[in-house]
Design an enzyme around this catalytic site. Structure first.
Site, short mmCIF file in Angstrom:
data_model
loop_
_atom_site.label_atom_id
_atom_site.label_comp_id
_atom_site.label_asym_id
_atom_site.label_seq_id
_atom_site.Cartn_x
_atom_site.Cartn_y
_atom_site.Cartn_z
N HIS A 247 0.98 -1.28 -0.08
CA HIS A 247 -0.02 -0.13 0.07
C HIS A 247 1.06 1.35 -0.18
CE1 HIS A 247 -3.29 -2.74 1.32
NE2 HIS A 247 -2.45 -3.29 2.18
O1 RIB Z 1 -4.45 -0.58 5.32
C1 RIB Z 1 -3.14 -0.41 4.78
C2 RIB Z 1 -2.56 0.52 5.85
O2 RIB Z 1 -2.55 0.08 7.16
C3 RIB Z 1 -1.06 0.67 5.47
O3 RIB Z 1 -0.47 1.74 5.66
C4 RIB Z 1 -0.50 -0.20 6.50
O4 RIB Z 1 1.05 -0.12 6.48
C5 RIB Z 1 -1.13 -0.17 7.50
O5 RIB Z 1 -0.85 1.12 8.25
#
Ligand code: RIB
Ligand code: CA
Length: 318
Positions: A247
């Site tokens: 992500h």
């Molecule tokens: O949902 C994904 C996010 O949540 C990412 O930033 C991961 O590192 C967690 O923080």
């Protein structure tokens, strides 16, 4: 000319890949990292961030520790998977050597406020964890939003959730903070939600390509992403076998190359009350709410070019 960036992280494995991408790509001048309670308690996020930067030879990049709990929530909504049966945390210490660098003496929120007050060049703010530090800066400095020319947030979701059926973790972990950020009037707010990050999956075979680079960043990225694939195969199986979204790295990638993501200009707000929907980003895809759009929301991503960016950068050939 490299773009100045401040990364706000809750390092975690995908944050770690994002930190390496921002620290090593020539199109970015990583001014500093701020840490926040999220995936794991903030002190472990700070330690992990220091480890990663030292590991790739960028211990010169300062790390500022931020807030240790959500703005308003009385509980510490750390996802269930972080706690074992005894309720203890298992800090997600990354498989890289212990840090030799130390965090800065100044706190994250003070650093954010003072840096944007003093800025003579544009700095892009890239929060990839819960938005607690950003909301605190908004509360302490009413002019903060106007001083941030561009903010790129990894978080939220429209068609899926990853911590509840209706919410994504970063927003859910501090919904009041997120609501403040989306209502703050940032001039240019880009949201990189799960709808986009789940279209830029990295596979086990691609991890082997990263490992084969033989560079500290390539090998670390292979380990971090490989760990994510194991967890996702068990808890969040993807349509592509043995793959995972990374992500936070996609959010950084979109700063380097905005064409990596496809966006729509829409209004986004955050639910802070609903028993079933707290932490949901309410994205007005059909303009039903009558409110002016406040974000460029990514619903698509180019997986092949995203991986190519990671590979070239961690090979030292970006
Ligand atoms: O949902 C994904 C996010 O949540 C990412 O930033 C991961 O590192 C967690 O923080
Ligand atoms: Ca994160």
């Amino acid at each position: 000319m490299a773009r100045k960036v401040i990364l706000d992280v809750d390092t975690g494995t995908d944050d770690a890949v994002a930190v390496m991408l921002a620290a090593l790509h020539p199109a970015i001048d990583l001014v500093g990292c701020t840490t926040v309670n999220g995936n794991i308690p903030v002190q472990y996020c700070t330690d992990n961030t220091l480890r990663v930067l030292d590991h790739i030879g960028r211990g010169d990049i300062p790390v500022y520790e931020g807030l240790s709990r959500p703005l308003a929530r009385l509980d510490f909504p750390v996802p269930r998977r972080e706690r074992d049966s005894s309720g203890k945390y298992h800090p997600d210490a990354l498989p890289v050597p212990a840090a030799v660098s130390s965090k800065q003496g100044v706190g994250a929120v003070e650093f954010l406020i003072e840096t944007f007050r003093a800025a003579t060049e544009e700095i892009v703010l890239v929060p990839v964890g819960p938005l607690t530090n950003i909301a605190a800066a908004l509360a302490l400095d009413p002019g903060f939003a106007k001083r941030v020319p561009e903010i790129v947030v990894m978080g939220g979701a429209h068609a899926l959730g990853n911590v509840t059926p209706s919410a994504e973790f970063n927003i859910w972990a501090d919904p009041e903070a997120a609501a403040m950020v989306f209502a703050a009037g940032f001039e240019k707010l880009t949201l990189v939600p799960l709808d986009a990050t789940h279209r830029a999956l990295v596979t086990k075979t691609q991890c082997e390509e990263l490992e084969a680079l033989g560079t500290p960043a390539g090998q670390a990225a292979a380990a971090f992403i490989g760990h994510r694939i194991v967890v996702h195969d068990t808890h969040q199986r993807q349509d592509v076998p043995h793959s995972t979204p990374v992500h936070d790295a996609l959010a950084v990638g979109s700063v380097i190359d905005p064409s990596l993501i496809g966006t729509r200009r829409l209004h986004v707000a955050v639910e802070t009350q609903g028993a079933l929907t707290v932490g949901r980003t309410v994205i007005d895809t059909h303009f039903r709410g009558g409110q002016a759009p406040n974000a460029d929301v990514a619903f698509d991503a180019d997986a092949a070019r995203f991986f190519e960016l990671l590979l070239r950068t961690f090979a030292g050939k970006a």
